[in-house]
Design a protein around this motif. Structure first.
Motif, PDB file in Angstrom:
ATOM      1  N   SER A  30      36.374  40.617  41.526  1.00 34.60           N
ATOM      2  CA  SER A  30      37.749  40.144  41.331  1.00 34.60           C
ATOM      3  C   SER A  30      38.235  40.582  39.959  1.00 34.60           C
ATOM      4  CB  SER A  30      37.830  38.619  41.441  1.00 34.60           C
ATOM      5  OG  SER A  30      37.472  38.187  42.737  1.00 34.60           O
ATOM      6  N   LYS A  31      37.345  40.482  38.961  1.00 34.05           N
ATOM      7  CA  LYS A  31      37.725  40.897  37.602  1.00 34.05           C
ATOM      8  C   LYS A  31      37.917  42.407  37.532  1.00 34.05           C
ATOM      9  CE  LYS A  31      36.029  40.627  32.809  1.00 34.05           C
ATOM     10  NZ  LYS A  31      35.747  41.987  32.377  1.00 34.05           N
ATOM     11  N   VAL A  32      36.973  43.138  38.094  1.00 31.49           N
ATOM     12  CA  VAL A  32      37.022  44.601  38.015  1.00 31.49           C
ATOM     13  C   VAL A  32      38.267  45.148  38.717  1.00 31.49           C
ATOM     14  CG1 VAL A  32      35.877  46.660  38.908  1.00 31.49           C
ATOM     15  CG2 VAL A  32      34.551  44.947  37.692  1.00 31.49           C
TER      16      VAL A  32
ATOM     17  N   GLN B 137      32.631  52.406  37.669  1.00 33.31           N
ATOM     18  CA  GLN B 137      31.357  51.735  37.595  1.00 33.31           C
ATOM     19  C   GLN B 137      30.293  52.676  38.136  1.00 33.31           C
ATOM     20  OE1 GLN B 137      32.645  48.199  40.026  1.00 33.31           O
ATOM     21  NE2 GLN B 137      31.541  47.124  38.427  1.00 33.31           N
TER      22      GLN B 137
ATOM     23  N   ARG C 146      28.557  35.666  42.992  1.00 33.12           N
ATOM     24  CA  ARG C 146      28.706  36.278  41.679  1.00 33.12           C
ATOM     25  C   ARG C 146      29.299  37.680  41.819  1.00 33.12           C
ATOM     26  NH1 ARG C 146      25.280  34.216  37.552  1.00 33.12           N
ATOM     27  NH2 ARG C 146      24.426  36.267  37.051  1.00 33.12           N
ATOM     28  N   ARG C 147      28.937  38.343  42.869  1.00 37.94           N
ATOM     29  CA  ARG C 147      29.489  39.687  43.104  1.00 37.94           C
ATOM     30  C   ARG C 147      31.005  39.615  43.278  1.00 37.94           C
ATOM     31  NH1 ARG C 147      30.695  42.392  47.648  1.00 37.94           N
ATOM     32  NH2 ARG C 147      30.742  44.662  47.530  1.00 37.94           N
TER      33      ARG C 147
ATOM     34  N   ILE D  64      32.963  37.337  42.137  1.00 35.79           N
ATOM     35  CA  ILE D  64      33.551  36.992  40.847  1.00 35.79           C
ATOM     36  C   ILE D  64      33.706  38.248  39.996  1.00 35.79           C
ATOM     37  CG2 ILE D  64      33.167  35.747  38.668  1.00 35.79           C
ATOM     38  CD1 ILE D  64      31.799  33.553  40.317  1.00 35.79           C
ATOM     39  N   GLU D  65      32.644  39.055  39.941  1.00 32.37           N
ATOM     40  CA  GLU D  65      32.729  40.276  39.133  1.00 32.37           C
ATOM     41  C   GLU D  65      33.762  41.241  39.700  1.00 32.37           C
ATOM     42  OE1 GLU D  65      29.356  42.901  39.145  1.00 32.37           O
ATOM     43  OE2 GLU D  65      30.307  44.228  37.689  1.00 32.37           O
TER      44      GLU D  65
ATOM     45  N   ARG E  83      41.123  43.407  39.315  1.00 32.02           N
ATOM     46  CA  ARG E  83      42.307  43.034  38.536  1.00 32.02           C
ATOM     47  C   ARG E  83      42.494  44.020  37.399  1.00 32.02           C
ATOM     48  NH1 ARG E  83      42.741  40.622  33.867  1.00 32.02           N
ATOM     49  NH2 ARG E  83      40.688  39.642  33.935  1.00 32.02           N
ATOM     50  N   GLU E  84      41.398  44.359  36.704  1.00 32.38           N
ATOM     51  CA  GLU E  84      41.495  45.270  35.575  1.00 32.38           C
ATOM     52  C   GLU E  84      41.824  46.696  36.013  1.00 32.38           C
ATOM     53  OE1 GLU E  84      37.795  44.466  33.586  1.00 32.38           O
ATOM     54  OE2 GLU E  84      38.708  42.868  32.403  1.00 32.38           O
ATOM     55  N   ALA E  85      41.607  46.991  37.285  1.00 34.97           N
ATOM     56  CA  ALA E  85      41.978  48.312  37.784  1.00 34.97           C
ATOM     57  C   ALA E  85      43.469  48.393  38.072  1.00 34.97           C
ATOM     58  CB  ALA E  85      41.190  48.630  39.052  1.00 34.97           C
TER      59      ALA E  85
ATOM     60  N   SER F 198      40.298  35.862  39.586  1.00 35.01           N
ATOM     61  CA  SER F 198      40.290  36.401  38.228  1.00 35.01           C
ATOM     62  C   SER F 198      41.707  36.409  37.669  1.00 35.01           C
ATOM     63  CB  SER F 198      39.734  37.828  38.246  1.00 35.01           C
ATOM     64  OG  SER F 198      39.845  38.394  36.983  1.00 35.01           O
TER      65      SER F 198
ATOM     66  N   ILE G 265      27.301  52.159  34.594  1.00 37.57           N
ATOM     67  CA  ILE G 265      28.574  52.350  33.895  1.00 37.57           C
ATOM     68  C   ILE G 265      29.461  51.163  34.239  1.00 37.57           C
ATOM     69  CG2 ILE G 265      30.639  53.773  33.598  1.00 37.57           C
ATOM     70  CD1 ILE G 265      29.114  56.170  34.479  1.00 37.57           C
TER      71      ILE G 265
ATOM     72  N   CYS H 201      43.889  37.670  40.594  1.00 38.77           N
ATOM     73  CA  CYS H 201      43.357  38.531  41.650  1.00 38.77           C
ATOM     74  C   CYS H 201      42.129  37.895  42.281  1.00 38.77           C
ATOM     75  CB  CYS H 201      42.992  39.881  41.039  1.00 38.77           C
ATOM     76  SG  CYS H 201      42.254  41.003  42.223  1.00 38.77           S
ATOM     77  N   ARG H 202      42.100  37.851  43.582  1.00 35.65           N
ATOM     78  CA  ARG H 202      40.922  37.325  44.273  1.00 35.65           C
ATOM     79  C   ARG H 202      40.401  38.340  45.273  1.00 35.65           C
ATOM     80  NH1 ARG H 202      39.188  32.564  48.367  1.00 35.65           N
ATOM     81  NH2 ARG H 202      40.206  33.801  49.994  1.00 35.65           N
TER      82      ARG H 202
ATOM     83  N   LEU I 128      39.345  52.168  37.174  1.00 41.47           N
ATOM     84  CA  LEU I 128      38.115  51.502  37.602  1.00 41.47           C
ATOM     85  C   LEU I 128      37.010  52.539  37.551  1.00 41.47           C
ATOM     86  CD1 LEU I 128      37.636  49.203  40.744  1.00 41.47           C
ATOM     87  CD2 LEU I 128      35.934  50.861  40.061  1.00 41.47           C
TER      88      LEU I 128
END
Lengths: 244, 215, 286
Positions: A102-104, A202, A96-97, A99-100, A106-108, C2, C245, A77-78, A200
């Motif tokens: 993309s991970k968040v 945050q 960096r944002r 990068i974070e 993908r995990e969603a 990712s 969070i 995921c990008r 997701l």
């Protein structure tokens, strides 16, 4: 978040926001599915002035054999912001944002995709922010989920997302860039609505526990509305089909 | 499909056909081709290795055709150089002999007549989810296509159609257009009759038959 | 970009089953209860060249945090504030699966979680870090080094950052009125203006596929983290406000579990604060 505000009143005593919305009101939402020819799946989503283009390729053969899992598909995921998408030009290099996020993101999406159906393959998800006005990651997840459905990739459910903010002590739904920048909190949420499962979650900023609970309820109501717009957008693509 | 709290949820975007009180079917509208044993496929050679070749079969998995299949006899590694018998880009009509998700699908071209390298004809790529519609219930649509256009065609499950021979180039063009119509509106009611009509109209346009559409 | 991780440490099935069986009986492999954290130890001022530092052990997870204060220019949209910059690195020493190279997405995520937890509640009074208004300010760099990974890097890093900050000294400066030069005074220091203490509290969600039961474990160890399907981290200030969070991991969290998660994380955070207080008073008296 919490930047010194010039003397803008973000919300009046009657609860009217700077763009005229009520606290629990979404911006105008627009969604279109299958607009790209080459991608296996694609979607374009607008939350007000936030504009997102998502594309999906896959499941497909991965280039390198070490990037696979034996029993499920790998998601790649990008999340990326176009240089012209923000007020000041943003460098194309991943921040960096990004990068974070993309991970968040993908995990969603991971809990929703039936990855066990396609072992040793890769599913690529590309989310490009064309114009950023707050809520890019939640609009991004919403668009990516549509693109995955458009590609025919089996999913447990669509994923729909929206953010809740807080300005001058008042919780607001789907905040725009200004409300986010000068507000006290920003809580993006995404869910698989049919299961009431959060994929997701945050929080930037500060909330009391009570505010958090109210904000989560507000987000869920917004998510249900986004979800029905998603389903409409998918149906619209095949509007000419009369009956099976 | 997923059963959740007494509700059935579809995992893909598709069209629901309700066939009775307890029976219904979901036909996906999109999706890639996932090989199944026994499928007829048309593959294109992508990579040549010493004892086997990889074929692109429009799936997330590459089809494997072993040297012995290509040569028709066991391979002798000291003498046979596979690249002398097959090139990248060659097209094969094959059957999926084995596929279990743990390894790439194994193809065969020897186990029945008619399989093997395809050297002439026109290859049409379609969305694999449309293939069942192009064949139709009990081959009904396929019959319409072949009878009305007079073309000889092979429909492979992986979304490739080989047009082997047509009476004239016009017939070929009509066939391809008809396939595209089916592809874009697969779940239209009465599609088979509509396609028959469509082909007839196109034939009239090109002067292949005279008069109004005949049914 | 990712990617779903493909190089996670593998746990043998019988070990996983053993852990699950224990969970159904209400216990954990290291005999902790579901709401206990592992033993926390800390040493401060371990890095003489840093303005502040702490080595924190949370179980076997070891985090070394160094704080550096440097004079710099303020950002244009915050001319009357110093700056906070948080960075994290996973040293390859820390785990067989960490590779040398630029910080991977988990390190970036970790740094940003810690950064947000401190920044959004204004734990550090950045406006007390101005030297010459609009021209010169103190930049506080918090660098988090994971040197041994045995689960729950997030909470360990958060505690390490907090303890390091509590023990950071910034030189006092004076300004030469004629030349406008900044003179750093020798041997005169002020502490970092830390007005609120913040920690993160992390739970691992473990699902037993056979029974469908879900367990939320506080301060997961490495094995618990590996068999978990998702982590949920909530940052708290000492007065019970939520200052951050982050849900991280490839599974989802049922809406109905949220109240339980709030309760478990809040209690865990308060336990962390108690332990940090204990450590501080020991260090003072020691």
């Amino acid at each position: 978040m919490g930047v010194h505000k010039p003397n803008i009143k973000l919300i009046t005593e009657d609860g009217v926001r700077i763009d005229g919305r009520r606290p629990d009101q979404l911006r105008p939402v627009k969604m279109e599915v299958g607009l790209l020819k080459n991608a296996d799946g694609s979607a374009y989503v607008e939350y007000g002035n936030t504009k997102i283009l998502a594309a999906v390729y896959g499941p497909r053969d991965p280039g390198a054999k070490h990037m696979v899992l034996p029993n499920r598909a790998v998601l790649r995921c990008r999340y990326h912001m176009a240089p012209f998408s923000t007020h000041e030009r943003k460098s194309p290099a991943p921040s960096r944002r990004e990068i974070e996020l993309s991970k968040v993101i993908r995990e969603a999406l991971e809990p929703a995709v039936l990855v066990e159906n396609f072992p040793r393959t890769v599913i690529d998800i590309f989310i490009e922010v064309l114009n950023a006005d707050g809520g890019t990651r939640t609009a991004g997840v919403t668009a990516a989920s549509l693109a995955l459905a458009d590609a025919g990739i089996p999913m447990r459910d669509l994923v729909a997302g929206v953010a809740v903010g807080k300005v001058q002590g008042v919780l607001i739904l789907d905040e725009n860039e200004q409300e986010d920048m000068y507000g006290e909190a920003d809580m993006p949420v995404a869910m698989m609505p049919s299961y009431r499962e959060i994929t997701l979650l945050q929080l930037n900023g500060v909330l009391t526990e009570e505010e958090f609970n109210r904000a989560l309820e507000m987000a869920m109501e917004g998510i249900m509305k986004i979800y029905s717009i998603q389903k409409e957008a998918l149906k619209k693509k095949y509007a000419e089909i009369e009956e099976a | 499909m997923i059963l959740y709290k007494n509700k059935l949820l579809s995992t893909v975007l598709g069209v629901v056909e309700i066939r009775g009180e307890d029976e219904f079917k979901i036909s996906p509208l999109e999706g890639s081709y996932i090989p199944q044993e026994g499928d007829l496929v048309i593959g294109v050679v992508e990579e040549i290795n010493p004892t086997y070749v990889y074929l692109d079969i429009k799936a997330p998995y590459k089809g494997i055709l072993q040297a012995s299949e290509i040569l028709g006899r066991p391979m002798n590694p000291s003498r046979d150089v596979l690249s002398e018998y097959v090139s990248v880009g060659d097209v094969y009509l094959a059957r999926v002999e084995r596929f279990d998700l743990l390894r790439d699908p194994l193809l065969t071209i020897r186990k029945e007549k008619g399989l093997g390298r395809i050297t002439e004809g026109v290859l049409v790529e379609v969305n694999p989810t449309r293939i069942p519609r192009i064949i139709g219930r009990k081959n009904s649509m396929l019959e319409v296509l072949t009878t009305e256009t007079g073309c000889d065609i092979i429909v492979a499950t992986n979304g490739r159609i080989l047009i082997r021979k047509c009476p004239t180039p016009d017939h070929e063009e009509i066939l391809i257009r008809a396939i595209r119509v089916i592809e874009s509106q697969p779940y239209l009611k009465g599609l088979t009759d509509k396609i028959k009509e469509y082909i007839a109209i196109e034939k009239v346009k090109r002067g292949l038959i005279i008069g109004s559409s005949q049914t | 970009m990712s990617m779903t991780p493909t190089n996670l440490p593998i746990i043998p099935k019988i070990r996983k089953n053993a852990i699950l069986t224990l969970l159904t009986k209400g216990s954990r492999i290291d005999e902790r209860s579901f709401d206990e954290h592992r033993i926390i130890n800390a040493e401060v001022n371990v890095i003489p060249n840093a303005n502040g530092s702490a080595l924190v052990r949370l179980g076997h997870t070891k985090i070394l945090t160094g704080v550096k204060a440097e004079i710099g220019t303020p950002f244009p949209d915050t001319p009357d504030e110093g700056n906070l910059i948080v960075n994290a690195e996973f040293l390859p020493h820390a785990s067989p699966v960490f590779e040398p190279g630029p910080p991977d997405e988990r390190a970036v995520e970790l740094a940003r979680i810690i950064d947000r937890s401190l920044r959004d509640v204004r734990a550090i009074d950045l406006n007390k870090l101005v030297i010459i208004p609009s021209k010169k300010v103190w930049n506080i760099f918090i660098d988090i080094y994971v040197i041994d990974y045995d689960g729950n890097m997030i909470d360990a890093s958060s505690i390490a950052a907090l303890i390091a900050l509590m023990n950071t000294r910034i030189p006092l400066v004076s300004i030469d009125q004629s030349t406008n030069e900044i003179i750093i005074q020798k041997d005169s220091y002020q502490p970092v203006p830390l007005s609120k203490k913040v920690v993160t509290a992390t739970l691992a969600k473990i699902t037993d596929e056979n029974t469908g039961s879900r367990y939320y474990l506080t301060d997961p160890s490495l094995e618990e983290e590996i068999i978990s399907d998702t982590l949920i981290t909530i940052a708290y200030s000492e007065d019970g406000l939520l200052t951050g969070i982050q849900k991280s991991g490839i599974s989802s969290i049922p809406r109905e579990d949220i109240p339980k998660i709030l309760e478990l994380t809040r209690k865990l955070a308060m336990k962390y604060f108690d332990r940090v207080k204990e450590i501080s008073s020991t260090l003072l008296s020691g």
